[in-house]
Write a protein that holds these residues in place. Structure first.
Motif, PDB file in Angstrom:
ATOM      1  N   ARG A   1      -5.031  -2.948 -10.504  1.00 43.92           N
ATOM      2  CA  ARG A   1      -6.360  -3.074  -9.918  1.00 43.92           C
ATOM      3  C   ARG A   1      -6.564  -1.812  -8.978  1.00 43.92           C
ATOM      4  O   ARG A   1      -7.513  -1.385  -8.519  1.00 43.92           O
ATOM      5  N   ASN A   2      -5.232  -1.010  -8.539  1.00 41.40           N
ATOM      6  CA  ASN A   2      -5.436   0.288  -7.580  1.00 41.40           C
ATOM      7  C   ASN A   2      -4.935   1.632  -8.175  1.00 41.40           C
ATOM      8  O   ASN A   2      -5.398   2.387  -7.408  1.00 41.40           O
TER       9      ASN A   2
ATOM     10  N   TYR B   1      -1.850  -6.024  -8.432  1.00 39.35           N
ATOM     11  CA  TYR B   1      -2.077  -5.032  -7.304  1.00 39.35           C
ATOM     12  C   TYR B   1      -2.054  -3.686  -7.989  1.00 39.35           C
ATOM     13  O   TYR B   1      -2.928  -2.776  -7.904  1.00 39.35           O
TER      14      TYR B   1
ATOM     15  N   ILE C   1      -1.221   6.380  -6.655  1.00 36.91           N
ATOM     16  CA  ILE C   1      -2.607   6.558  -6.748  1.00 36.91           C
ATOM     17  C   ILE C   1      -3.098   8.173  -6.685  1.00 36.91           C
ATOM     18  O   ILE C   1      -3.839   8.664  -7.340  1.00 36.91           O
TER      19      ILE C   1
ATOM     20  N   ASN D   1     -12.028   1.300 -14.154  1.00 35.41           N
ATOM     21  CA  ASN D   1     -10.889   1.504 -14.487  1.00 35.41           C
ATOM     22  C   ASN D   1     -10.899   1.477 -16.093  1.00 35.41           C
ATOM     23  O   ASN D   1      -9.937   1.233 -16.820  1.00 35.41           O
TER      24      ASN D   1
ATOM     25  N   ALA E   1       2.328   1.821  -3.225  1.00 34.62           N
ATOM     26  CA  ALA E   1       1.336   2.303  -4.228  1.00 34.62           C
ATOM     27  C   ALA E   1       0.881   3.714  -4.076  1.00 34.62           C
ATOM     28  O   ALA E   1       0.511   4.321  -5.253  1.00 34.62           O
TER      29      ALA E   1
ATOM     30  N   GLU F   1       0.980  -1.265  -0.043  1.00 37.20           N
ATOM     31  CA  GLU F   1      -0.058  -0.046   0.001  1.00 37.20           C
ATOM     32  C   GLU F   1       0.960   1.334   0.099  1.00 37.20           C
ATOM     33  O   GLU F   1       0.640   2.224  -0.674  1.00 37.20           O
TER      34      GLU F   1
END
Ligand SMILES: CC(=O)[C@@H](O)[C@H](O)COP(=O)(O)O
Ligand SMILES: NCC(=O)COP(=O)(O)O
Length: 253
Positions: free
Chosen positions: A203-204, A200, A174, A244, A170, A167
């Motif tokens: 997806r994020n 990941y 983000i 997305n 990323a 997290e």
């Protein structure tokens, strides 16, 4: 779904290591497309250590998916090449000649005027432009002022820190992606993405339209075969929850 553009630089590295034409870069590009690649990416460098300028002209004749050429617009030969070949997309990367590989994005604040002129030169020829940037919202925001269609987030830091905390690794991406959406930019990403870290990320990261992957993918192909490997990367990009989808981008060509 986020599109997979296969970077074939390292195929050319292997070919050049013996001076012949094995592996045949053109055939590999055709096969990558046949195996599901949604784009082909090349990064012709001034020393032609892997992709040669002649390769780019030959690839233009056979690539039917998205053709993305990366390089530094400071190099006149690169500018001339891209304007002659007219790929779907050019990704501008501020690499110096001696770099082992790409290791930073543009300072889009300091280079605004210069990049604005370069972006227009490519867009006037119907070429979509993407600027390679670090995952910094301010660089993304300033990129929009150049008129570029997209930015490509440099993902080496994500790949390097992924194992220490996904997290946290990323988070900057983000934030940068949210800025891209705010200022109406399309979003690409690349560098050191691989089978372990890709899903990941895809997806994020909101609005991620394309990933370009080369080094890890070619390494994986040594063990799994090229067709299997491309399918494995595509699987990491599939089944991504909606939201997305590709965002229509101003001036998108
Ligand atoms: C821009 C980027 O991050 C990579 O596509 C880079 O072009 C890889 O270049 P090498 O294959 O020469 O390492
Ligand atoms: N823009 C990134 C790219 O094309 C490939 O980078 P890598 O997967 O070879 O690190």
């Amino acid at each position: 779904m986020t599109r997979l553009s296969v970077n074939i630089n390292k195929i050319a590295t292997l070919r050049n290591s013996r001076g012949g034409n094995n592996p045949d870069l053109i055939q590999v590009a055709k096969d990558c497309e046949a195996f599901g690649a949604q784009g082909i990416t090349v990064h012709p460098r001034p020393d032609e250590r892997h992709i040669r300028y002649d390769d780019v002209y030959a690839l233009k004749e056979i690539v039917t998916a998205e053709f993305n050429i990366e390089g530094n617009c400071d190099e006149e030969k690169f500018m001339d090449l891209v304007l002659a070949v007219k790929p779907h997309q050019v990704t501008l990367v501020p690499d110096a000649r001696g770099q082992l590989t790409s290791n930073h994005g543009w300072n889009t604040i300091e280079n605004k005027r210069y990049l604005t002129d370069v972006v227009k030169a490519f867009q006037d020829e119907g070429i979509r432009v993407s600027l390679f940037v670090d995952p910094l919202p301010e660089m993304v925001e300033a990129a929009a002022a150049t008129g570029t269609d997209r930015v490509e987030l440099y993902t080496e830091a994500y790949a390097s820190h992924y194992h220490q905390g996904i997290e946290l690794a990323a988070a900057p991406y983000i934030q940068a992606a949210e800025m891209a959406q705010k200022v109406g930019l399309g979003l690409n990403a690349g560098h050191d993405l691989d089978l372990n870290n890709l899903q990941y990320f895809a997806r994020n990261i909101p609005g991620l339209q394309e990933v370009s992957i080369g080094h890890a993918l070619v390494c994986d192909a040594l063990y799994y075969g090229l067709e299997n490997t491309i399918q494995m990367y595509l699987q990491r990009l599939s089944n991504i929850p909606t939201g997305n989808e590709e965002i229509p981008v101003k001036g998108e060509v």
